[in-house]
Design a protein around this motif. Structure first.
Motif, PDB file in Angstrom:
ATOM      1  N   THR A 295       7.577  -4.283  -2.060  1.00 19.45           N
ATOM      2  CA  THR A 295       6.673  -3.986  -0.941  1.00 19.45           C
ATOM      3  C   THR A 295       5.736  -2.840  -1.297  1.00 19.45           C
ATOM      4  O   THR A 295       4.526  -2.887  -1.007  1.00 19.45           O
ATOM      5  CB  THR A 295       7.481  -3.632   0.304  1.00 19.45           C
ATOM      6  OG1 THR A 295       8.332  -4.737   0.644  1.00 19.45           O
ATOM      7  CG2 THR A 295       6.579  -3.314   1.476  1.00 19.45           C
ATOM      8  N   ALA A 296       6.272  -1.799  -1.951  1.00 18.01           N
ATOM      9  CA  ALA A 296       5.439  -0.656  -2.346  1.00 18.01           C
ATOM     10  C   ALA A 296       4.396  -1.088  -3.376  1.00 18.01           C
ATOM     11  O   ALA A 296       3.225  -0.678  -3.306  1.00 18.01           O
ATOM     12  CB  ALA A 296       6.328   0.457  -2.905  1.00 18.01           C
ATOM     13  N   GLU A 297       4.803  -1.926  -4.333  1.00 19.17           N
ATOM     14  CA  GLU A 297       3.858  -2.387  -5.359  1.00 19.17           C
ATOM     15  C   GLU A 297       2.780  -3.274  -4.721  1.00 19.17           C
ATOM     16  O   GLU A 297       1.597  -3.218  -5.104  1.00 19.17           O
ATOM     17  CB  GLU A 297       4.619  -3.158  -6.443  1.00 19.17           C
ATOM     18  CG  GLU A 297       3.757  -3.638  -7.604  1.00 19.17           C
ATOM     19  CD  GLU A 297       3.164  -2.498  -8.408  1.00 19.17           C
ATOM     20  OE1 GLU A 297       2.188  -2.731  -9.153  1.00 19.17           O
ATOM     21  OE2 GLU A 297       3.679  -1.354  -8.289  1.00 19.17           O
ATOM     22  N   HIS A 298       3.168  -4.094  -3.764  1.00 23.21           N
ATOM     23  CA  HIS A 298       2.216  -4.955  -3.079  1.00 23.21           C
ATOM     24  C   HIS A 298       1.158  -4.109  -2.376  1.00 23.21           C
ATOM     25  O   HIS A 298      -0.057  -4.426  -2.424  1.00 23.21           O
ATOM     26  CB  HIS A 298       2.964  -5.853  -2.071  1.00 23.21           C
ATOM     27  CG  HIS A 298       2.074  -6.816  -1.329  1.00 23.21           C
ATOM     28  ND1 HIS A 298       1.400  -6.482  -0.171  1.00 23.21           N
ATOM     29  CD2 HIS A 298       1.738  -8.130  -1.598  1.00 23.21           C
ATOM     30  CE1 HIS A 298       0.685  -7.498   0.242  1.00 23.21           C
ATOM     31  NE2 HIS A 298       0.879  -8.540  -0.604  1.00 23.21           N
ATOM     32  N   ARG A 299       1.587  -3.025  -1.733  1.00 27.77           N
ATOM     33  CA  ARG A 299       0.623  -2.160  -1.054  1.00 27.77           C
ATOM     34  C   ARG A 299      -0.328  -1.514  -2.053  1.00 27.77           C
ATOM     35  O   ARG A 299      -1.520  -1.356  -1.788  1.00 27.77           O
ATOM     36  CB  ARG A 299       1.375  -1.071  -0.268  1.00 27.77           C
ATOM     37  CG  ARG A 299       1.999  -1.582   1.023  1.00 27.77           C
ATOM     38  CD  ARG A 299       2.365  -0.425   1.939  1.00 27.77           C
ATOM     39  NE  ARG A 299       3.353   0.458   1.324  1.00 27.77           N
ATOM     40  CZ  ARG A 299       4.665   0.320   1.476  1.00 27.77           C
ATOM     41  NH1 ARG A 299       5.140  -0.664   2.219  1.00 27.77           N
ATOM     42  NH2 ARG A 299       5.492   1.163   0.902  1.00 27.77           N
ATOM     43  N   ARG A 300       0.162  -1.165  -3.210  1.00 29.82           N
ATOM     44  CA  ARG A 300      -0.698  -0.539  -4.217  1.00 29.82           C
ATOM     45  C   ARG A 300      -1.767  -1.513  -4.731  1.00 29.82           C
ATOM     46  O   ARG A 300      -2.964  -1.176  -4.833  1.00 29.82           O
ATOM     47  CB  ARG A 300       0.155  -0.035  -5.395  1.00 29.82           C
ATOM     48  CG  ARG A 300      -0.646   0.749  -6.433  1.00 29.82           C
ATOM     49  CD  ARG A 300       0.187   1.027  -7.640  1.00 29.82           C
ATOM     50  NE  ARG A 300       0.553  -0.203  -8.331  1.00 29.82           N
ATOM     51  CZ  ARG A 300      -0.285  -0.888  -9.134  1.00 29.82           C
ATOM     52  NH1 ARG A 300      -1.547  -0.474  -9.317  1.00 29.82           N
ATOM     53  NH2 ARG A 300       0.108  -1.986  -9.732  1.00 29.82           N
ATOM     54  N   VAL A 301      -1.347  -2.756  -5.053  1.00 31.91           N
ATOM     55  CA  VAL A 301      -2.307  -3.753  -5.571  1.00 31.91           C
ATOM     56  C   VAL A 301      -3.331  -4.093  -4.497  1.00 31.91           C
ATOM     57  O   VAL A 301      -4.536  -4.247  -4.766  1.00 31.91           O
ATOM     58  CB  VAL A 301      -1.547  -5.011  -6.049  1.00 31.91           C
ATOM     59  CG1 VAL A 301      -2.526  -6.118  -6.418  1.00 31.91           C
ATOM     60  CG2 VAL A 301      -0.668  -4.667  -7.250  1.00 31.91           C
ATOM     61  N   GLN A 302      -2.868  -4.234  -3.261  1.00 31.51           N
ATOM     62  CA  GLN A 302      -3.789  -4.529  -2.170  1.00 31.51           C
ATOM     63  C   GLN A 302      -4.824  -3.424  -2.012  1.00 31.51           C
ATOM     64  O   GLN A 302      -6.011  -3.681  -1.750  1.00 31.51           O
ATOM     65  CB  GLN A 302      -2.992  -4.704  -0.867  1.00 31.51           C
ATOM     66  CG  GLN A 302      -3.843  -5.111   0.339  1.00 31.51           C
ATOM     67  CD  GLN A 302      -4.460  -6.489   0.169  1.00 31.51           C
ATOM     68  OE1 GLN A 302      -3.768  -7.463  -0.130  1.00 31.51           O
ATOM     69  NE2 GLN A 302      -5.781  -6.606   0.293  1.00 31.51           N
TER      70      GLN A 302
END
Length: 646
Positions: A295-302
């Motif tokens: 979830t944290a990585e998804h927020r970063r890429v977004q």
């Protein structure tokens, strides 16, 4: 035979130089009016011997130290003591025979070498004697020190016309009488030690009796008549404890569960279920961790994708804008010629068209990553749901297995639980009873020990009393003879001095004080000031006269008297009789007795019979310090400086 005791010289170290007085005569009179420092000098002598003293302001402010050259027994010593409060705790001692300096001696007996010990040894007396009060006293008594001996050698101005050897101070009475007996050989160190031991044993017996009574009362309150009854109750409690513990052991054996096959299977299933629940919970925790990371990585890429989109949109909006004025300096750019494919404003290559493909590639990469992450998050969520279901299922299984096992166990144990509880209570009660009676037995043993100890103390005290009676009986004849001789000498001296109002005079055989007209001298039997002074002189001269006739006495042949004329006042005849007696006393055996007197007006009749040191306001005793004059005289009576007894 008296003990040699002489003061050869007194030296004062003052802030303005040294002062020294020699005392070579058997009788020396320090003469001068009130306030010239005669009492100051006598109190400094007392201070030099390590005792308390009344220190005048001139001494405190201007005298640094006092030195005494003394001859005591076979010793000739110089004692030097500082008046500085930080240094007065020690005395410098010099041997005048060998001219060698000895170690400094301490005031008091807490540290050795002690000045008190040295002076007592010079007199031939032990330094560890005590004066027990006797009677109902349970204390060993105060220690006899050189300061107590000095009360028989020095008659201070504050005592000359009202008291004898501090006899009116009740707390001093045991030591006053003990010192008298000691100096005249009416007692010795053994007798004094026996008296102290008897008083101490009396206190110990009273303490033991009190403890015995307390314990006996406690035992009476416990309801036991003797140790045998307490032992019987203890044995019964011990047997009851053994019986209850045996019953409890049998119940434990009957309560052990029978290990049947079904119970073992259920327990195995429960163990597997609990282990599986723990593994499932661990897997659930790991899935939750991984889900949080994705979830944290998804927020970063977004966030990166959103940033690129904003940059692309901004570039598109700004690409068609042509600047005609420099936004910094506001100069016109219309006349500027720019190279092809270059920015007119900064003249650098124009990247707008060149980077469009690169931006599109990066956006595609980020979009693909987001899609992949969303798929993984969905898979993790599905796994978490499955694991959560598995946890719930295992928890239900464990609860069910526990219920089955508890039901099977209860069916076996419950009927016997009350019996088990009753047996446990019986064991606890038996142990408590046993401890109680064990305590009672210890108390009975203590009673026996206390009785034995008290009996032993009584035997010791009776033995000491017997030894004391024997020792005193040996000296009783000597006491009777000496007191009779003293009374005769005192009566003759009083008559020779013609002291008014006195009809009969004697010495009391227990208090050792003057008996005037049939009554013992005391606070309730006071004489007038002049009569008391003359009686003092007669008393002390009589004691010295008797002591000098007997070889067994340890009485120091010395007398220091302060201001006898002060109380005699205008009684000229009594003054002359006083000095006549003193000159006669020192003339009996020249060189044996030393008397030093400080006085005001002296009788003319006996000037040739003694050495005289005359003082006046121009020549005070502390001659290096200017006297303030008679109008500004400050007496030291009652101003006692704090110092430790030797």
């Amino acid at each position: 035979m008296t003990v040699r005791f002489r003061i050869d010289a007194v030296g004062l170290t003052t802030t303005d130089g040294p002062v020294e007085y020699q005392f070579t005569s058997d009788l020396t009179v320090l003469a001068g009016p009130t306030g010239v420092g005669k009492t100051t000098l006598l109190e400094l002598i007392k201070f030099g011997f390590g005792t308390d003293a009344i220190l005048a302001p001139v001494a405190v402010n201007h005298i640094e130290s006092v030195s005494l050259d003394v001859w005591i027994g076979d010793e000739r010593l110089r004692l030097t003591r500082s008046l500085d409060k930080a240094k007065r705790g020690t005395v410098r001692v010099t041997d005048l025979i060998t001219e060698e300096r000895r170690p400094d001696h301490h005031i008091g007996d807490k540290r050795q070498p002690s000045l008190n010990t040295l002076l007592m040894e010079c007199l031939g007396l032990p330094d560890d004697m005590r004066a027990a009060a006797g009677g109902n006293s349970t204390r060993e008594g105060a220690r006899i020190t050189f300061a107590d001996i000095l009360t028989y050698l020095y008659i201070p101005q504050s005592q000359i016309n009202r008291d004898i050897a501090h006899s009116q101070e009740n707390y001093r009475e045991p030591k006053r009488r003990a010192v008298f007996e000691l100096l005249f050989g009416l007692t010795d160190a053994e007798i004094l030690a026996l008296r102290s031991t008897i008083s101490r044993l009396k206190g110990e017996i009273e303490t033991a009796d009190t403890q015995h009574s307390t314990v006996v009362q406690f035992l009476r309150d416990s309801g036991t008549s003797g140790r045998e009854q307490a032992q019987l109750e203890f044995d019964l409690a011990e047997a009851a404890q053994a019986e209850a513990e045996d019953q409890l052991a049998k119940l434990r054996e009957s309560l052990d569960p029978v290990s049947d096959r079904e119970t073992r299977t259920l327990r195995d299933l429960l163990t597997d279920a609990e282990r599986g629940l723990a593994d499932t919970r661990a897997a659930h925790t790991d899935l939750a961790r991984r889900h949080a990371e994705y979830t944290a990585e998804h927020r970063r890429v977004q966030a990166d994708l959103d940033r690129l989109n904003r940059m692309r949109e901004a570039g598109q909006r700004l690409a068609d804008i042509e600047f005609t004025v420099c936004p910094r300096c506001m100069q016109s750019l219309r006349q500027r010629t720019a190279p092809a494919n270059a920015c007119r404003l900064c003249l650098q290559d124009d990247p707008v068209s060149a980077n469009q493909e690169l931006d599109q590639y990066e956006i595609r990469q980020l979009t693909e990553q987001l899609t992949e992450m969303e798929e993984q998050l969905a898979a993790l969520t599905a796994q978490q749901d499955a694991v959560t279901g598995a946890i719930a299922e295992r928890e239900r299984l464990i609860t069910h297995l526990n219920e089955i096992l508890e039901r099977r166990t209860a069916e076996r144990i419950t009927p016997r639980l009350q019996a088990f509880s009753d047996a446990s209570q019986q064991v606890a009660k038996a142990r408590a009873d046993q401890e109680h009676w064990e305590s009672i037995l210890r108390q009975w043993d203590q009673v026996a020990d206390l009785e034995a100890a008290t009996n032993a103390l009584r035997v010791q005290r009776e033995t000491a009393l017997s030894r004391l009676e024997q020792a005193q009986s040996v000296l009783e004849q000597r006491r009777t003879s000496l007191i009779a001789e003293m009374s005769e000498e005192f009566d003759a001296t009083v008559r020779a001095m013609r002291i008014p109002t006195i009809v009969t005079a004697a010495i009391d055989d227990r208090k050792y004080l003057p008996v005037i007209n049939g009554q013992v001298f005391s606070a309730n039997n006071q004489l007038s000031g002049g009569v008391t002074t003359a009686t003092q002189v007669a008393y002390w001269c009589s004691l010295l006269a008797v002591a000098m006739r007997h070889s067994e006495t340890a009485y120091p042949a010395f007398l220091l008297i302060d201001s006898p004329r002060l109380a005699l006042n205008t009684a000229t005849n009594l003054t002359e009789a006083t000095y006549r007696r003193l000159t006669t006393q020192v003339g009996v055996l020249p060189g044996r007795l030393q008397v030093i007197i400080a006085d005001n007006e002296l009788p003319d009749t006996y000037h040739n019979h003694y050495a005289q040191i005359v003082f006046d306001y121009d020549h005070p005793t502390v001659s290096t310090i200017e006297h303030p004059g008679p109008a500004r005289v400050t007496t030291i009576h009652g101003e006692i400086d704090e110092a430790d007894d030797a």
